[in-house]
Design an enzyme around this catalytic site. Structure first.
Site, PDB file in Angstrom:
ATOM      1  N   ASP A 212       0.830  -1.199   0.000  1.00 49.11           N
ATOM      2  CA  ASP A 212       0.000   0.000   0.000  1.00 49.11           C
ATOM      3  C   ASP A 212       0.869   1.255   0.000  1.00 49.11           C
ATOM      4  O   ASP A 212       0.358   2.372  -0.094  1.00 49.11           O
ATOM      5  CB  ASP A 212      -0.986  -0.002   1.171  1.00 49.11           C
ATOM      6  CG  ASP A 212      -0.324  -0.155   2.532  1.00 49.11           C
ATOM      7  OD1 ASP A 212       0.913  -0.158   2.603  1.00 49.11           O
ATOM      8  OD2 ASP A 212      -1.068  -0.282   3.530  1.00 49.11           O
ATOM      9  N   SER A 213       2.197   1.065   0.048  1.00 46.41           N
ATOM     10  CA  SER A 213       3.144   2.169  -0.171  1.00 46.41           C
ATOM     11  C   SER A 213       2.992   2.756  -1.566  1.00 46.41           C
ATOM     12  O   SER A 213       3.520   3.837  -1.847  1.00 46.41           O
ATOM     13  CB  SER A 213       4.585   1.698   0.053  1.00 46.41           C
ATOM     14  OG  SER A 213       4.817   0.467  -0.609  1.00 46.41           O
TER      15      SER A 213
ATOM     16  N   ASP B 101      -0.874  -6.139  -0.129  1.00 47.56           N
ATOM     17  CA  ASP B 101      -1.411  -5.526   1.082  1.00 47.56           C
ATOM     18  C   ASP B 101      -2.925  -5.345   0.968  1.00 47.56           C
ATOM     19  O   ASP B 101      -3.422  -4.831  -0.049  1.00 47.56           O
ATOM     20  CB  ASP B 101      -0.794  -4.145   1.297  1.00 47.56           C
ATOM     21  CG  ASP B 101       0.509  -4.181   2.075  1.00 47.56           C
ATOM     22  OD1 ASP B 101       0.723  -5.146   2.830  1.00 47.56           O
ATOM     23  OD2 ASP B 101       1.307  -3.236   1.931  1.00 47.56           O
TER      24      ASP B 101
ATOM     25  N   LYS C 267      -1.391  -9.538   2.797  1.00 51.34           N
ATOM     26  CA  LYS C 267      -0.713  -9.110   4.027  1.00 51.34           C
ATOM     27  C   LYS C 267      -1.615  -8.161   4.796  1.00 51.34           C
ATOM     28  O   LYS C 267      -2.225  -7.273   4.206  1.00 51.34           O
ATOM     29  CB  LYS C 267       0.631  -8.441   3.730  1.00 51.34           C
ATOM     30  CG  LYS C 267       1.382  -7.996   5.006  1.00 51.34           C
ATOM     31  CD  LYS C 267       2.828  -7.637   4.711  1.00 51.34           C
ATOM     32  CE  LYS C 267       2.991  -6.294   4.035  1.00 51.34           C
ATOM     33  NZ  LYS C 267       2.557  -5.158   4.922  1.00 51.34           N
TER      34      LYS C 267
ATOM     35  N   GLU D 179      -1.902  -5.769   8.564  1.00 49.15           N
ATOM     36  CA  GLU D 179      -1.200  -5.163   9.683  1.00 49.15           C
ATOM     37  C   GLU D 179      -1.958  -5.415  10.984  1.00 49.15           C
ATOM     38  O   GLU D 179      -3.177  -5.246  11.035  1.00 49.15           O
ATOM     39  CB  GLU D 179      -1.053  -3.652   9.476  1.00 49.15           C
ATOM     40  CG  GLU D 179      -0.177  -3.268   8.299  1.00 49.15           C
ATOM     41  CD  GLU D 179      -0.012  -1.757   8.163  1.00 49.15           C
ATOM     42  OE1 GLU D 179      -0.505  -1.022   9.050  1.00 49.15           O
ATOM     43  OE2 GLU D 179       0.583  -1.314   7.168  1.00 49.15           O
TER      44      GLU D 179
ATOM     45  N   GLU E  51       8.575  -4.309  11.209  1.00 45.42           N
ATOM     46  CA  GLU E  51       9.000  -3.000  10.726  1.00 45.42           C
ATOM     47  C   GLU E  51       9.454  -2.097  11.860  1.00 45.42           C
ATOM     48  O   GLU E  51       8.746  -1.878  12.835  1.00 45.42           O
ATOM     49  CB  GLU E  51       7.870  -2.316   9.953  1.00 45.42           C
ATOM     50  CG  GLU E  51       8.267  -0.939   9.411  1.00 45.42           C
ATOM     51  CD  GLU E  51       7.327  -0.377   8.369  1.00 45.42           C
ATOM     52  OE1 GLU E  51       7.598   0.727   7.860  1.00 45.42           O
ATOM     53  OE2 GLU E  51       6.326  -1.035   8.046  1.00 45.42           O
TER      54      GLU E  51
END
Length: 272
Positions: free
Chosen positions: A52-53, A91, A121, A123, A190
């Site tokens: 999502d970066s 993501d 993925k 978070e 991270e």
């Protein structure tokens, strides 16, 4: 000490567990489009993260929060068409899984069906337990993400190192073990202290992938635009730039502009 590498024609979630078991470090990079993914895959990167970066490096947003599920599917589809070897992880974007496990499953299914990706993925730890369980129950591989979780930036208020205090470190360890127990195949750590990364990695049978987590993770991930020096304002301690493409591309484009203005381009050999 170097470890003899097994050649993987196609990297799978099982391949990553085998790499950890055999002491082989895992390489992971982001990609968001066909052309970049082709280069990354041909270079034999093990895992491609459609992160999502993309919200930051592709769309220019300040955070990862604005990117939508449809946009993630678009980027993932572009990457999938380019790869022959790498495992492609996508993501789940902010808002597509946090509050409702059923919504999480629908989001994951859309990514898998519409893009052809290999895994998703998410978070978070215990707070997204039910979403992880539901996605895994549908047969979709899940990678976890702990430590600094960019989708929670407004909760933390800063991108500083996480889990330096004992209480947060213990929570991270508990979440890591929970995600492994639930069935996640790997875990991104991270921006946490290197010794905590070592402790987590040694306590799990699934591989850990570090970004700003030090050398003890089972693998490493970077944003490809940062590695290549296409970005130049972002300079965290953990980032190693392998090129300075911002400068090199700027020179090339400036030369093109100059040649067009001076009528040097195209010359007689560059026309029909």
């Amino acid at each position: 000490m170097s470890v003899a590498k097994k050649e993987y024609k196609r990297v799978t979630v099982k391949s990553l567990v085998d790499m950890k078991k055999n002491g082989e470090k895992i390489s992971m990079l982001t990609a968001y489009d066909y052309s970049m993914a082709k280069i990354v895959d041909d270079a034999k990167v093990d895992v491609i993260l459609v992160g999502d970066s993309a919200s930051n490096v592709m769309a220019g947003h300040e955070t990862t929060l604005p990117i939508t599920l449809d946009q993630m599917i678009y980027h993932a589809s572009s990457v999938i068409r380019a790869i022959d070897r790498a495992l492609v992880v996508v993501d789940l974007p902010f808002g597509s899984y946090q509050s409702d496990p059923k919504e999480a499953l629908r989001s994951a299914i859309r990514i898998m069906k519409e893009s052809g990706a290999h895994a998703v993925k998410l978070e978070g730890g215990a707070e997204i337990k039910e979403s992880v369980k539901r996605i895994l129950a549908a047969g979709i591989p899940v990678m976890g993400h702990l430590g600094l979780t960019p989708q929670s930036i407004y909760k933390f208020g800063t991108y500083t190192v996480r889990a330096k205090e004992e209480e947060e470190a213990e929570k991270l360890m508990e979440d890591a073990k929970l995600l492994e127990k639930l069935g996640c195949f790997g875990l991104v750590l991270e921006k946490i202290p290197a010794q905590l990364t070592k402790k987590v990695s040694e306590s799990l049978t699934i591989p850990t992938i570090g970004i700003g987590g030090g050398k003890h993770a089972d693998g490493q991930v970077l944003v490809v635009h940062d590695l290549l020096g296409m970005t130049h304002e972002f300079n965290p301690r953990f980032l190693r730039r392998y090129m300075n493409l911002y400068e090199e591309m700027g020179k090339a484009i400036s030369n093109y502009v100059s040649d067009v203005k001076s009528q040097d381009f195209p010359n007689d050999e560059e026309q029909y």
